[in-house]
Design an enzyme around this catalytic site. Structure first.
Site, mmCIF file in Angstrom:
data_model
loop_
_atom_site.group_PDB
_atom_site.id
_atom_site.type_symbol
_atom_site.label_atom_id
_atom_site.label_comp_id
_atom_site.label_asym_id
_atom_site.label_seq_id
_atom_site.Cartn_x
_atom_site.Cartn_y
_atom_site.Cartn_z
ATOM 1 N N HIS A 284 0.829 -1.189 0.011
ATOM 2 C CA HIS A 284 -0.059 0.065 0.125
ATOM 3 C C HIS A 284 1.068 1.358 0.118
ATOM 4 O O HIS A 284 1.879 1.377 0.552
ATOM 5 C CB HIS A 284 -0.966 0.124 0.980
ATOM 6 N N ASP A 296 5.843 1.540 7.372
ATOM 7 C CA ASP A 296 4.290 0.977 7.141
ATOM 8 C C ASP A 296 3.798 1.893 6.201
ATOM 9 O O ASP A 296 3.373 3.243 6.661
ATOM 10 C CB ASP A 296 3.544 1.141 8.420
ATOM 11 N N GLU A 328 -5.140 1.959 2.246
ATOM 12 C CA GLU A 328 -5.325 0.694 2.743
ATOM 13 C C GLU A 328 -5.379 1.063 4.443
ATOM 14 O O GLU A 328 -6.293 0.490 5.065
ATOM 15 C CB GLU A 328 -3.910 0.102 2.827
ATOM 16 N N GLU A 329 -4.931 2.236 4.886
ATOM 17 C CA GLU A 329 -4.878 2.756 6.191
ATOM 18 C C GLU A 329 -6.181 2.970 6.719
ATOM 19 O O GLU A 329 -6.679 3.207 7.598
ATOM 20 C CB GLU A 329 -3.896 3.519 6.591
ATOM 21 N N ASP A 357 3.611 -6.057 3.217
ATOM 22 C CA ASP A 357 3.356 -4.852 4.070
ATOM 23 C C ASP A 357 4.120 -4.916 5.451
ATOM 24 O O ASP A 357 3.943 -5.754 6.124
ATOM 25 C CB ASP A 357 1.721 -5.048 4.495
ATOM 26 N N HIS A 451 2.499 3.443 13.430
ATOM 27 C CA HIS A 451 1.361 4.698 13.306
ATOM 28 C C HIS A 451 1.869 5.982 14.052
ATOM 29 O O HIS A 451 0.898 6.567 14.703
ATOM 30 C CB HIS A 451 -0.019 3.999 13.642
#
Length: 511
Positions: A284, A296, A328-329, A357, A451
């Site tokens: 992604h 990520d 994606e997130e 990923d 994140h």
């Protein structure tokens, strides 16, 4: 699938309007058109060892530096680097991917797939229950704000039966704060039912979680209302008071926005090889709003770009299709859209899908999705075994992780396409046994910056990244060369227990 001049012009115009550079390196200048003989005649047949030998940490990290500079384009709007969908940082990421593939000449057909996406952002939030501020409280993804983006006051009202039926919510929730247990139905359903009954806000509690709920309301509804999640330690004293018929007041505040935007998947497919039998892999292209997302999933994005670039030195017998998914997130939006819009005959051309990923987590473990043919489309287990065999050949340990809907394989599995992949870990905690097998810190997250703003250039483990990019190269070369021994496609879909067992849709729980 070859991109038209008009398509490229639109992309370039958008990049120019946002002052996004095309990010072509010296070796990536546009090439002159080449004849088919340049691609079909003199190149050797792809081999796993030869393709792996072309992977280097220096090349991967150079791409990471470029991606971090792109993430800085999001600073004007977000006050820090980010590549979240809708940001200049994500638009720049798309330009970089597109231009890198375009510079490889006629080896690939490249296409953009634009689609509507939902983007959510919480700017500020606060929850007070009684005289306590729950430490685990966090707003759900895609939550709307409280009324007028102002604090709302009310009484905490206990909701029976997990809130999966409208009748579970008593009339007394009107203008108050509904307190509902996590359970069998989606969080969005609970929020919607509370909204219909006139509640001012919802608090969903999970007695099995200490740290709260990383949840999402999913597809927006006009009936959704401001929704928080809390963990069991914060919920238990409130439940005790409510069951004793004690009054608990509350203040809830969320300043948030949920908006629809347009974003883009990028697909690149070799122009030769058997076009009816394709090996597909994806990563992604977006990050969360909170940071630049270099691990990520900058790591997966760049691994695919590097493998795609090096693959041009070889011929392939079966076509290879790369996908870079947007959104994606926000809940696997791009990959879901791609698979859902595939005509039946095009679906059948994809022999398998491989998801890559988070390839470079600092406190990594070599993780393999534990796919089986009993629970997943036929061929998923053979792909899992390919990863196992490679790690064993390298003398490396590995571990299994579940297919739980957390990444872009989900839509492929649900639509009958065999799938699998590898990862190095997100917010999960490394065990003592894993630390002995992989090194690193027991008791710490696999990715301590998952994140977060610190998912930057310092947040990648080059050793893990190179190892896994070589494994990606091995997977591509193996199936680009031959599908001998790999099951033929059928029209079956994922087993019922897969669909019922999946509680995630992307990184956030939805049930």
């Amino acid at each position: 699938m070859r991109a038209s001049i008009s398509t490229l012009s639109v992309l370039a115009a958008g990049a120019s309007a946002l002052q996004i550079p095309l990010f072509l390196s010296e070796k990536q200048a546009p090439v002159e058109p080449a004849s088919d003989d340049d691609y079909h005649g003199e190149k050797p047949q792809v081999s796993s060892s030869a393709l792996q030998d072309l992977i280097s940490g220096n090349k991967l990290y150079a791409r990471a530096r470029k991606l971090y500079e792109i993430a800085k384009l999001g600073e004007d709007e977000y006050n820090h680097p980010t590549r979240v969908i809708g940001s200049a940082g994500h638009d720049g990421t798309l330009s970089y991917i597109y231009e890198t593939i375009l510079a490889l000449g006629h080896y690939y057909d490249i296409s953009n797939q634009s689609f509507p996406a939902v983007s959510g952002n919480v700017f500020e939030s606060r929850l007070v229950l009684g005289d306590e501020v729950p430490k685990s409280a966090s707003p759900f993804g895609l939550t709307p704000p409280t009324k007028n983006r102002q604090p709302v006051h009310g009484t905490v009202i206990y909701v029976e039966n997990e809130g999966c039926e409208l009748g579970d919510f008593p009339a007394s929730v009107k203008n108050n704060i509904a307190f509902v247990k996590r359970g069998k139905c989606p969080f969005g359903t609970k929020s919607e039912h509370a909204g219909i009954k006139g509640a001012a806000a919802v608090v969903v509690y999970d007695l099995g979680s200490k740290d709260g709920i990383g949840g999402t309301l999913g597809t927006p509804s006009p009936k959704h209302i401001a929704t928080f999640g809390i963990g069991g330690e914060d919920a238990k004293p409130i439940l005790k008071k409510l069951k004793n018929k004690e009054y608990v007041d509350a203040i809830a505040y969320i300043d948030a926005e949920v908006k629809q935007i347009a974003t883009t998947n990028i697909i690149a497919q070799t122009t030769f090889g058997d076009q009816d039998n394709c090996v597909m892999l994806g990563a992604h292209s977006d990050s969360v709003a909170e940071g630049p997302g270099i691990n990520d999933d900058g790591s997966g994005t760049l691994s695919l770009l590097e493998v795609a670039s090096q693959l041009t030195k070889f011929n392939v017998s079966n076509c290879v299709r790369f996908g870079w998914w947007a959104g994606e997130e926000e809940g696997l939006l791009g990959s879901d859209y791609y698979v859902a819009t595939l005509p039946k005959e095009e679906n059948q051309k994809i022999r398998l899908f491989m998801d890559y990923d988070m390839m470079a987590s600092p406190n990594f473990a070599y993780q393999i999705y534990n796919a089986t043919n009993a629970a997943n489309p036929n061929g998923s287990e053979e792909l899992r075994d390919l990863y196992i065999d490679w790690y064993k050949e390298q003398g490396l340990n590995y571990t299994f992780i579940p297919f739980d809907g957390r990444s872009d394989y989900d839509g492929f599995i649900r639509h009958g396409i065999p799938g699998g992949g590898i990862a190095t870990g997100a917010e999960g905690v490394k065990t003592k046994e894993e630390a002995e097998r992989f090194g690193g810190k027991a008791g710490g997250w696999y990715d301590p910056c998952y994140h977060q703003l610190c998912d930057d250039l310092s947040n990648v483990n080059i050793t893990a990244w190179v190892v896994n990019t070589k494994l990606i190269a091995h997977s591509v070369a193996t199936y680009a060369r031959s599908f001998k021994g790999f099951p033929k496609r059928t029209e079956s879909v994922a087993a019922k227990d897969y669909a019922e067992g999946v509680k995630y849709h992307g990184s956030k729980l939805f049930i």
